[in-house]
Design an enzyme around this catalytic site. Structure first.
Site, short mmCIF file in Angstrom:
data_model
loop_
_atom_site.label_atom_id
_atom_site.label_comp_id
_atom_site.label_asym_id
_atom_site.label_seq_id
_atom_site.Cartn_x
_atom_site.Cartn_y
_atom_site.Cartn_z
CB SER A 66 2.95 0.12 2.91
OG SER A 66 1.83 -0.69 2.49
CE LYS A 69 1.18 -1.99 5.20
NZ LYS A 69 1.33 -3.14 4.15
CE1 TYR A 243 5.15 -4.72 2.36
CE2 TYR A 243 5.84 -3.44 0.48
CZ TYR A 243 5.23 -3.44 1.45
OH TYR A 243 4.62 -2.43 1.94
CB VAL A 261 1.24 0.38 -3.61
CG1 VAL A 261 1.91 -0.81 -3.40
CG2 VAL A 261 0.22 0.76 -2.99
N1 GLN Z 1 -3.10 0.08 0.91
C1 GLN Z 1 -2.08 -0.93 0.21
C2 GLN Z 1 -2.50 -2.39 0.44
O1 GLN Z 1 -2.93 -2.85 1.35
C3 GLN Z 1 -0.78 -0.95 0.73
C4 GLN Z 1 0.23 -1.53 0.03
C5 GLN Z 1 1.72 -1.03 -0.01
O2 GLN Z 1 1.72 0.15 0.00
N2 GLN Z 1 2.60 -1.98 -0.07
O3 GLN Z 1 -2.62 -2.95 -0.68
#
Ligand code: GLN
Length: 307
Positions: A66, A69, A243, A261
């Site tokens: 993520s 993003k 988050y 993650v």
């Molecule tokens: N690719 C992961 C997902 O969509 C990204 C989530 C993350 O890094 N928090 O679940």
């Protein structure tokens, strides 16, 4: 006076945290991610005058997930301007990154661009604008860093697609509110690919320096983003980057940042530095346990944060 003996502080904190118990779990919901050695731990800091400080596994590639993003948001914001805020909000969600809960009552407008739903809407915008948004994103990164050794990991993207039921649900749900223009399958393919980007802590700290350095120019001697847009992206990282743990990160670390993650975290101090930390074991909120701990101890030791 802030203590700027970065190398000593990083090395000392690295050794201290290495000697303590490592809590949390590696993300196992993506099969390919579950294979990663949970003991990796790396830190790299790059200052805006390009001094570099690192420790541990800071030169090992990992899945940035993520954290990517922030890059897709930067491209979309610079290209499309404030029009993007008609389709995605800038409020903390207080929910998990993959939650479906608020979309129904918010009529398909994701709370912010860093939860999965918001990132998918941004991916959709890039897909409408570019024939090959994946190549554009990679080129953007190569232009910022001058390093073409940064790539996607197709195995990881395929592995996530196989089990990505919740992300499929999110994307089709957004489509039902007319907040996705393209085919959900195509948006998801780009989304999974973007999340599969691999970088080292050193590379990450180079990539995100443009958000810390108001005079940052890419390889073509052009600004990556305007100052006021960089300020806004930093503000969204500060309020939404972790988050439902964004308040906690802000409270403990005091810098804008973004987690993934894969266990990576980037954080930056405007006008000073960008730091990347990686340790795959995640806490219950999906953020790196050691990463959070390190950054809290780091900003405490250097006695400097944005507050
Ligand atoms: N690719 C992961 C997902 O969509 C990204 C989530 C993350 O890094 N928090 O679940």
């Amino acid at each position: 006076m802030p203590n700027t003996d970065y190398q000593n502080i990083i090395q000392q904190l690295y050794e201290q945290i290495q000697s303590e118990e490592n809590f949390g779990e590696v993300a196992t919901y993506i099969p390919e991610l579950s294979k990663v050695n949970p003991d990796y731990f790396g830190i790299h800091l790059t200052t805006i005058d390009k001094r570099e400080f690192g420790a541990g596994d800071h030169l090992t590639k990992f899945s940035i997930q993520s954290i990517s993003k922030v890059l897709s948001l930067s491209i979309a914001y610079e290209l499309l301007g404030d029009a993007i805020w008609e389709r995605v909000d800038v409020e903390p969600s207080g929910t998990a990154f993959n939650s479906l809960l608020q979309l129904e009552s918010d009529y398909g407008i994701p709370r912010n661009p860093f939860i999965n739903a918001g990132a998918m809407v941004i991916c959709d915008m890039l897909l409408s604008h570019f024939k090959h948004p994946d190549q554009e994103l990679l080129q953007y990164i190569h232009d910022i860093t001058g390093n073409s050794d940064i790539q996607y990991n197709p195995l990881l993207a395929a592995s996530e697609k196989k089990i990505g039921y919740r992300n499929f649900a999110l994307c089709y749900y957004l489509k039902s509110f007319d907040n996705i223009e393209n085919r959900p399958e195509d948006v998801l393919d780009f989304y999974f690919k973007m999340c599969s980007l691999e970088m080292t802590c050193q590379e990450l700290s180079h990539v995100f320096l443009f958000l810390a350095d108001e005079n940052f120019l890419n390889q073509h001697h052009k600004p990556v983003i305007t100052l006021s847009k960089a300020k806004r992206i930093n503000a969204i990282m500060q309020t939404c980057g972790f988050y439902d743990e964004s308040g906690e990160f802000s409270f403990r670390v005091g810098l804008p940042g973004k987690s993934g993650v894969g266990g990576g975290i980037i954080a930056l101090h405007p006008d000073k530095y960008c730091i990347a930390v990686w340790s795959p074991k995640l806490n219950a909120k999906g953020n790196s346990y050691k990463g959070m701990k390190f950054l809290e101890m780091f900003t405490t030791s250097v006695e400097s944060s944005i507050f």
